[in-house]
Design an enzyme around this catalytic site. Sequence first.
Site, PDB file in Angstrom:
ATOM      1  N   LYS A  48       1.001  -1.229  -0.057  1.00 28.68           N
ATOM      2  CA  LYS A  48      -0.222  -0.009   0.159  1.00 28.68           C
ATOM      3  C   LYS A  48       1.003   1.089   0.070  1.00 28.68           C
ATOM      4  O   LYS A  48       1.840   1.494   0.989  1.00 28.68           O
ATOM      5  CB  LYS A  48      -1.100  -0.159   1.210  1.00 28.68           C
ATOM      6  CG  LYS A  48      -1.992   1.133   1.085  1.00 28.68           C
ATOM      7  CD  LYS A  48      -2.722   1.057   2.328  1.00 28.68           C
ATOM      8  CE  LYS A  48      -3.888   2.251   2.160  1.00 28.68           C
ATOM      9  NZ  LYS A  48      -3.187   3.527   2.231  1.00 28.68           N
ATOM     10  N   PHE A 120      -1.192   0.784 -11.199  1.00 27.47           N
ATOM     11  CA  PHE A 120      -1.909  -0.652 -10.733  1.00 27.47           C
ATOM     12  C   PHE A 120      -3.221  -0.907 -11.549  1.00 27.47           C
ATOM     13  O   PHE A 120      -3.971  -1.859 -10.977  1.00 27.47           O
ATOM     14  CB  PHE A 120      -2.012  -0.452  -9.146  1.00 27.47           C
ATOM     15  CG  PHE A 120      -2.639   0.741  -8.566  1.00 27.47           C
ATOM     16  CD1 PHE A 120      -3.929   0.988  -8.888  1.00 27.47           C
ATOM     17  CD2 PHE A 120      -1.989   1.316  -7.811  1.00 27.47           C
ATOM     18  CE1 PHE A 120      -4.511   2.106  -8.423  1.00 27.47           C
ATOM     19  CE2 PHE A 120      -2.692   2.457  -7.146  1.00 27.47           C
ATOM     20  CZ  PHE A 120      -3.951   2.824  -7.525  1.00 27.47           C
ATOM     21  N   ARG A 186     -16.131   2.328  -3.728  1.00 26.99           N
ATOM     22  CA  ARG A 186     -15.876   1.586  -2.623  1.00 26.99           C
ATOM     23  C   ARG A 186     -16.363   0.058  -2.759  1.00 26.99           C
ATOM     24  O   ARG A 186     -17.558  -0.197  -3.180  1.00 26.99           O
ATOM     25  CB  ARG A 186     -16.423   2.062  -1.495  1.00 26.99           C
ATOM     26  CG  ARG A 186     -15.778   1.654  -0.407  1.00 26.99           C
ATOM     27  CD  ARG A 186     -14.479   1.969   0.008  1.00 26.99           C
ATOM     28  NE  ARG A 186     -14.407   3.582   0.031  1.00 26.99           N
ATOM     29  CZ  ARG A 186     -13.200   4.070   0.747  1.00 26.99           C
ATOM     30  NH1 ARG A 186     -12.083   3.631   0.667  1.00 26.99           N
ATOM     31  NH2 ARG A 186     -13.261   5.574   0.509  1.00 26.99           N
ATOM     32  N   LYS A 192      -7.566  -3.376   1.562  1.00 27.62           N
ATOM     33  CA  LYS A 192      -6.341  -2.809   2.439  1.00 27.62           C
ATOM     34  C   LYS A 192      -6.153  -3.260   3.983  1.00 27.62           C
ATOM     35  O   LYS A 192      -6.986  -3.471   4.599  1.00 27.62           O
ATOM     36  CB  LYS A 192      -6.374  -1.158   2.499  1.00 27.62           C
ATOM     37  CG  LYS A 192      -7.603  -0.689   3.273  1.00 27.62           C
ATOM     38  CD  LYS A 192      -7.731   0.829   3.036  1.00 27.62           C
ATOM     39  CE  LYS A 192      -8.889   1.561   3.980  1.00 27.62           C
ATOM     40  NZ  LYS A 192      -8.991   2.932   3.445  1.00 27.62           N
TER      41      LYS A 192
END
Length: 276
Positions: A48, A120, A186, A192
């Site tokens: 992350k 990414f 979302r 995460k």
Amino acid sequence: MSDNKTLNRRVLLAWLGSLGAPAFALEPLLAKNAPMGIDPRAYLVSEKLDGVRALWDGTTLRFRSGRTVSAPAWFLAGLLKTPLDGELWMGRRSFDVLSGIVRRAEPVDAEWRRVRYRVFELPAGEGTFEQRADRLKALAGEVVQPVEQQRVASNAELRAKLKQIVDAGGEGLMLHRADAPLASGRSDLLLKLKLLADAEAVVVGHEPGKGRFAGQLGALELQTPEGVRFKLGTGFTEAQRRDPPPVGAMVTYRYRDLTPAGKPRFASFVRVADDF
């Protein structure tokens, strides 16, 4: 998100659409928090990055808000013509410096030489995330640097990798479903994993400080996307207490877990969210 921010984003989305800008410039995929006991075998795992989210539509580089990033011409020339999603990044524990660099209306060339675009996702790509990640590898260059994605065989291995990253100064891990199609908003397709969870909420009020904080901010009153309100009183610098995030701002906070009522326990301010 506050009603005003939602309205502003919808207006901006319509305006960008009239100019031919893609919707993904405003609605990228956003992560949910992963449970510590997650089985990672269905995911591709990466570090992350503590950077600034930016989306490239082939001609313009934008923040999550849709605002244009004022990057030098040589930096933009290195982004090719392929739409990309990633983070502007310059190393671990450097977010504050990076934020100052990329938010300048007039870019400073020497500063931008330290910035890279860690990508990414291919927002116009096809197939599964694993297939899109493989195609990203061919786009590596001086400016564009694909984020390394790995398979992790067990939760024990995942926890060991998380510890390794955190011990080295990193934020945590990202887990993206390997079989995921393109998505936005979302979603549990992207997770995460951190030692402490984080989330975003909107500032709806300020509580004045007392004692040594008299005349300054005592706490922010925040509202989560689920409508839960709570007060956040720790994690601020002296400068932030003198000049706190305004009502309507989106902020990121860190917390340990949630109460039965959905309020975060041991919450601490991190920063104004990177929705520039």
